[in-house]
Structure formats: structure tokens, C-alpha cells
Write an enzyme that holds these catalytic residues in place. Structure first.
Site, PDB file in Angstrom:
ATOM      1  CB  SER A 198       1.527  13.084  -2.478  1.00 39.22           C
ATOM      2  OG  SER A 198       0.538  12.215  -1.990  1.00 39.22           O
TER       3      SER A 198
HETATM    4  N1  SAH Z   1      -1.497  12.874   2.308  1.00 37.79           N
HETATM    5  C1  SAH Z   1      -0.349  12.004   2.495  1.00 37.79           C
HETATM    6  C2  SAH Z   1      -0.269  10.967   1.392  1.00 37.79           C
HETATM    7  C3  SAH Z   1       0.024   9.618   1.965  1.00 37.79           C
HETATM    8  S1  SAH Z   1      -0.223   8.242   0.881  1.00 37.79           S
HETATM    9  C4  SAH Z   1       0.932  12.806   2.612  1.00 37.79           C
HETATM   10  O1  SAH Z   1       0.915  14.020   2.388  1.00 37.79           O
HETATM   11  O2  SAH Z   1       1.965  12.241   2.975  1.00 37.79           O
HETATM   12  C5  SAH Z   1      -1.881   7.759   1.265  1.00 37.79           C
HETATM   13  C6  SAH Z   1      -2.191   7.442   2.709  1.00 37.79           C
HETATM   14  O3  SAH Z   1      -3.540   6.956   2.761  1.00 37.79           O
HETATM   15  C7  SAH Z   1      -1.339   6.354   3.340  1.00 37.79           C
HETATM   16  O4  SAH Z   1      -0.755   6.841   4.516  1.00 37.79           O
HETATM   17  C8  SAH Z   1      -2.329   5.220   3.629  1.00 37.79           C
HETATM   18  O5  SAH Z   1      -2.019   4.475   4.785  1.00 37.79           O
HETATM   19  C9  SAH Z   1      -3.632   5.985   3.770  1.00 37.79           C
HETATM   20  N2  SAH Z   1      -4.846   5.196   3.545  1.00 37.79           N
HETATM   21  C10 SAH Z   1      -5.050   4.171   2.671  1.00 37.79           C
HETATM   22  N3  SAH Z   1      -6.315   3.705   2.770  1.00 37.79           N
HETATM   23  C11 SAH Z   1      -6.928   4.443   3.740  1.00 37.79           C
HETATM   24  C12 SAH Z   1      -8.246   4.425   4.323  1.00 37.79           C
HETATM   25  N4  SAH Z   1      -9.169   3.550   3.942  1.00 37.79           N
HETATM   26  N5  SAH Z   1      -8.512   5.326   5.306  1.00 37.79           N
HETATM   27  C13 SAH Z   1      -7.586   6.221   5.729  1.00 37.79           C
HETATM   28  N6  SAH Z   1      -6.324   6.282   5.217  1.00 37.79           N
HETATM   29  C14 SAH Z   1      -6.002   5.395   4.250  1.00 37.79           C
END
Ligand code: SAH
Length: 217
Positions: free
Chosen positions: A65
């Protein structure tokens, strides 16, 4: 990987950018100042841009993010030392690391095995002690509930009831809701009597929170 003077200098500038954009919590700014964000970006060609206020690809079609978004969501959570926090979407681990730096006990769920397998050893190597789970964020972690705070870092089509159920009375849940190009950032407070109070905080852009048939029972 090394954290050079150049990276440290760029990081200080990023902190000033976030301050100008309205992030005022010094503890959060301090955590961002201390964390080498480039360690969380797998493509080293992007490391020179790691302290721009932007999202970057981390593989498996996902992104780390934007720092402003990380700081904004963290600020909405009002973290106190010792808070038990559930994060949905570990991704790169950067947001989880910020929460850890603030003294939270972090539980984080990631549904993509490739990211889970890459991020777990990275956080361990960096001494960032959080509990990571490979699973479906829609279900939360009933075995470890209730949580003081719950943070969803992917675009949710709706607010999952299981997550509301796993919030302590007095707890806060922060979630970007919407299936289109942008999502509305929502802060939900569970009151002592179990009812909810909801507030909106503007539009943000997230990768979608996905369902995974493999986790459905
Ligand atoms: N907090 C992360 C943001 C990553 S983007 C950071 O600091 O880098 C969002 C993430 O949510 C992705 O890695 C994606 O694979 C995950 N995601 C999407 N749907 C999900 C679900 N149902 N359960 C768990 N993770 C999920």
C-alpha cells in the site's frame, strides 16, 4: 539488503510528505521513519523509488500500500501499546511491521501462498514478531478472537459479519468498502452494548479482497 544513508534520507523526506498530507501521530511517523520500506519490495529495481508516496507491485498481482494509506489506516485504528490487532491481507508485511513498531500484538492473514511464504521469513529475519496465518480473511481468526482492532487492507465488497463478531466491545474496525475503482474508508466502532457506529473517511484505492474456494467449507 542494506539500509543506506540515502534510503534513510529519503525516508525522512517521506515522513515530511505524510505530515503535510495530514498525518499527525508522531508515533506512526516515527515507525515509518524507522522501517526500511525497500526491504518489503521484492523488485530491487524499484528500491530507488521505495520512499515515493506510492503503491508498488509485490508479486502475485498484489501491491504494497501507499505509505499515506498505511499511515491513514493506522491513525484511524488509534493503536495503544499491547492492543491485539487482526490484519487482513499481510501482503508485503509492511503494514503489519508498522503495527508491530507501535507495540501491537499483530495477527495477520494472507490468502496467497506465494506471498505468505515470502513474507514470513522476511519478517522473522527483520525481528518483526507477528503471528502470520495462511487463510481466508473473510473468516477472521475465531480461535484468537476477540480483537481490540481489526484492519482490512484490501477492497471489501461488504463488511464481513465474522469480523464484526470478532471485535471487542469498544474495539475499532477499519475497512475500505467498494467494488469499483475506489473504495470508501470506513471506521466502525463497536460500542459497549454491542451496537455499531460507522464513519466515512473519503476515497482510497485498494486491490480487491478475494474469495478463495480452497478455503470454503
Ligand atoms: N497490508 C499489505 C497490503 C497488501 S495488498 C501491505 O502492507 O503490503 C492486500 C493483500 O490482501 C494482498 O496481499 C492480497 O493477497 C490479500 N488478500 C486479498 N483477499 C484476501 C482474503 N480474502 N484474505 C486474506 N488476504 C487477502
Amino acid at each position: 539488503m542494506i539500509d543506506t544513508y540515502r534510503h534513510k534520507g529519503q525516508r525522512k523526506k517521506l515522513v515530511e510528505v505524510l505530515r503535510k498530507k495530514g498525518i499527525s501521530d508522531e508515533k506512526i511517523l516515527n515507525a515509518i521513519n524507522e522501517l526500511p520500506r525497500h526491504f518489503f519490495i521484492p523488485d530491487s529495481a524499484l528500491h530507488q523509488y521505495a520512499y515515493e508516496d506510492q503503491a508498488f507491485p509485490i508479486g502475485a498481482g498484489q501491491t504494497i500500500s501507499q505509505p499515506y494509506t498505511v499511515a491513514f489506516q493506522t491513525q484511524l485504528l488509534e493503536i495503544s501499546k499491547g492492543d491485539k490487532v487482526l490484519e487482513i491481507g499481510t501482503g508485503s508485511g509492511y503494514q503489519a511491521a508498522v503495527l508491530f513498531k507501535l507495540g501491537a500484538k499483530v495477527f495477520s492473514i494472507e490468502r496467497q501462498k506465494a506471498l505468505f511464504d515470502k513474507t514470513k521469513p522476511l519478517l522473522e529475519k527483520m525481528g518483526i514478531k507477528i503471528k502470520m496465518f495462511f487463510g481466508d480473511g473473510y473468516k477472521g481468526l475465531p480461535a484468537f478472537a476477540p480483537f481490540d482492532k481489526i484492519l482490512i487492507t484490501a477492497a471489501a465488497p461488504y463488511i464481513p459479519q465474522d469480523l464484526l463478531d470478532q471485535l471487542k466491545p469498544g474495539g475499532i474496525l477499519v475497512i475500505p468498502v467498494g467494488e469499483g475503482e475506489t473504495q470508501v474508508m470506513k471506521k466502525i466502532i463497536k460500542k459497549a452494548d454491542g451496537t455499531f457506529e460507522e464513519k466515512d473517511y473519503g476515497l482510497f484505492k485498494f486491490v480487491p479482497m478475494l474469495k478463495n474456494k480452497a478455503f470454503e467449507k
